[in-house]
Design an enzyme around this catalytic site. Structure first.
Site, PDB file in Angstrom:
ATOM      1  NE  ARG A  12       2.986   7.049   0.668  1.00  0.00           N
ATOM      2  CZ  ARG A  12       2.464   5.981   1.258  1.00  0.00           C
ATOM      3  NH1 ARG A  12       2.360   5.938   2.575  1.00  0.00           N
ATOM      4  NH2 ARG A  12       2.078   4.965   0.541  1.00  0.00           N
ATOM      5  CG  HIS A  53       5.434   1.192  -3.988  1.00  0.00           C
ATOM      6  ND1 HIS A  53       5.379  -0.171  -4.194  1.00  0.00           N
ATOM      7  CD2 HIS A  53       5.203   1.388  -2.686  1.00  0.00           C
ATOM      8  CE1 HIS A  53       5.128  -0.772  -3.051  1.00  0.00           C
ATOM      9  NE2 HIS A  53       5.018   0.149  -2.113  1.00  0.00           N
ATOM     10  CG  ASN A 106       3.037   8.491   5.112  1.00  0.00           C
ATOM     11  OD1 ASN A 106       1.841   8.358   4.842  1.00  0.00           O
ATOM     12  ND2 ASN A 106       3.962   7.614   4.756  1.00  0.00           N
ATOM     13  NE  ARG A 158      -1.258  -4.306   0.404  1.00  0.00           N
ATOM     14  CZ  ARG A 158      -0.361  -3.313   0.312  1.00  0.00           C
ATOM     15  NH1 ARG A 158       0.641  -3.385  -0.542  1.00  0.00           N
ATOM     16  NH2 ARG A 158      -0.486  -2.256   1.077  1.00  0.00           N
ATOM     17  CD  GLU A 194       8.240   5.586  -0.648  1.00  0.00           C
ATOM     18  OE1 GLU A 194       8.450   4.733   0.232  1.00  0.00           O
ATOM     19  OE2 GLU A 194       7.194   5.643  -1.300  1.00  0.00           O
TER      20      GLU A 194
END
Ligand code: AMP
Length: 389
Positions: A76, A165, A7, A226, A369
């Protein structure tokens, strides 16, 4: 087999080395090694670029590998644009296509491309796959992904809803359908991935038909830092009156809003503790976050033509019984009822927390993930004959 899951952030490289058999089954302890290289490209850090980060990782792995070789790498990648609708085996052309998508993810895609190039140079024979955060949502119908903006903004600039996601929503959809004994292709659900970033996805026939994040991950739910949905005129107003420039606005909306902006704390645990202690701002933030999420569930229940499940996952979704109940209390008009004790239970396994007479089952499903990326990498490499079955 050993699969290296990567990642790449703009200044970091996170990895996990995972063991998986050729038929996709995993041992009890599939994580062989994991780590993180940070401050890549930061003066004085001693790591100038992703290739140097990889050298560092290689040195760390040498001890663990003891002569074994890594069979494949899975990366990813945040943005696959409209081109990548599924995990893909990496070629130089694929790396260039990921670079060309940089305008859509200026921090993430160039970093991912650097990670891909670094591995391609160091281990030219190792098959690599890319797994995109966006690709699961490429099944959305146009009415879900189009913004009501001038046509050229989409046709010339690619401005549309992409969603993120996806790897998690995809994995959790499959596990939830299996847990309920429903064929995935017939499964309608609302999946709530509630981590530091949070998104809701409407699943119809096992596929994404709508999702709350948009052109970027800023849209939708209240998140750790956020804002989620806001009236866009607030932004033009604040820029026009000189309170913010574009950079400051970007930072404010992405890094200084959400739970952090409302309470001073981005972590749901602390917000809940502080709300229990009676702090008004934390109580308000929980109400805003749970109210907005409940509205999305109601909307997506319609979007999927009647959901057969509501599913919680990720850090908050899996672990925060108080936040789950704040949301579920608001879903009573849908006939949803949950078992307070089952909601409080902790488990690593997928579980149902609704009562027998709930109109729709409510599930908690742990996401993973890295595991999903390793599995998808194995499948992609096998499908192309790059790894044995
Ligand atoms: P993730 O991005 O999926 O790793 O989720 C991280 C977030 O999960 C953290 O920022 C916490 O707010 C939240 N979290 C983790 N454990 C708990 C918990 N027991 N209660 C509430 N929130 C939690």
């Amino acid at each position: 087999m050993l699969i290296l899951v990567i990642n790449s952030g703009s200044s970091s490289l996170k990895y996990q080395l995972r063991e998986v058999a050729a038929d996709g089954t995993e041992p009890a302890e599939p994580v062989v090694a994991q780590g993180l290289v940070e401050r890549i490209g930061v003066p004085g850090s001693g790591v100038d670029n992703h290739a140097e980060a990889l050298e560092q990782i290689d040195a760390e792995l040498e001890q663990v590998l003891q002569g074994r070789t890594i069979d494949a790498a899975g990366h990813r990648v945040v943005h696959g644009g409209e081109r990548f609708k599924a995990p893909t085996l990496v070629t130089m052309e694929v790396i260039r296509a990921i670079e060309r998508l940089a305008p859509l993810a200026p921090l993430h895609n160039p970093a991912a491309a650097q990670g891909l190039r670094a591995i391609a140079e160091k281990w030219p024979d190792m098959p690599q796959a890319v797994v995109f955060d966006t690709s699961f949502h490429q099944s959305m119908p146009e009415e879900a992904w189009r913004y009501a903006l001038p046509d050229a903004l989409y046709t010339e600039n690619g401005i549309r809803r992409y969603g993120f996601h996806g790897t998690s929503h995809d994995l959790v959809t499959g596990i939830a359908a299996e847990t309920l004994g429903i064929q995935r292709a017939e499964f309608n659900a609302v999946i709530l991935h509630l981590g530091n970033g949070a998104s809701a996805t409407a699943i119809r026939g096992g596929a994404s038909v709508d999702t709350s994040m948009g052109y970027t991950p800023l849209a939708g739910l209240v998140m750790g830092t956020r804002s989620g949905d806001v009236d866009p005129s607030i932004i033009t107003h604040l820029i026009r009156n000189g309170a913010y420039d574009a950079e400051q606005m970007d930072r404010m909306l992405n890094k200084e809003s959400g739970l952090l902006g409302m309470t001073g704390n981005a972590d749901m645990r602390q917000v809940i503790d502080s709300a229990h202690a009676g702090h008004r701002r934390s109580r308000t933030a929980l109400k805003v976050a749970s109210y907005r999420l409940a509205k999305y569930v109601g909307g997506y229940h319609v979007a999927v033509g009647g959901a057969q499940a509501v599913v919680f996952t990720a850090g908050i979704g899996e672990n925060s019984a108080p936040f789950r109940s704040a949301v579920l209390d608001r879903l009573e008009p849908l006939g949803i009822a949950y078992d307070a004790e089952a909601n409080l239970e902790r488990s690593e396994a997928a579980r149902v927390i609704s009562t027998e007479d709930s109109a729709i089952p409510v599930l908690v499903v742990p996401t993973n993930e890295e595991m999903a990326i390793a599995q998808l990498t194995l499948t992609v490499a096998q499908d192309h004959g790059a790894l044995e079955r």
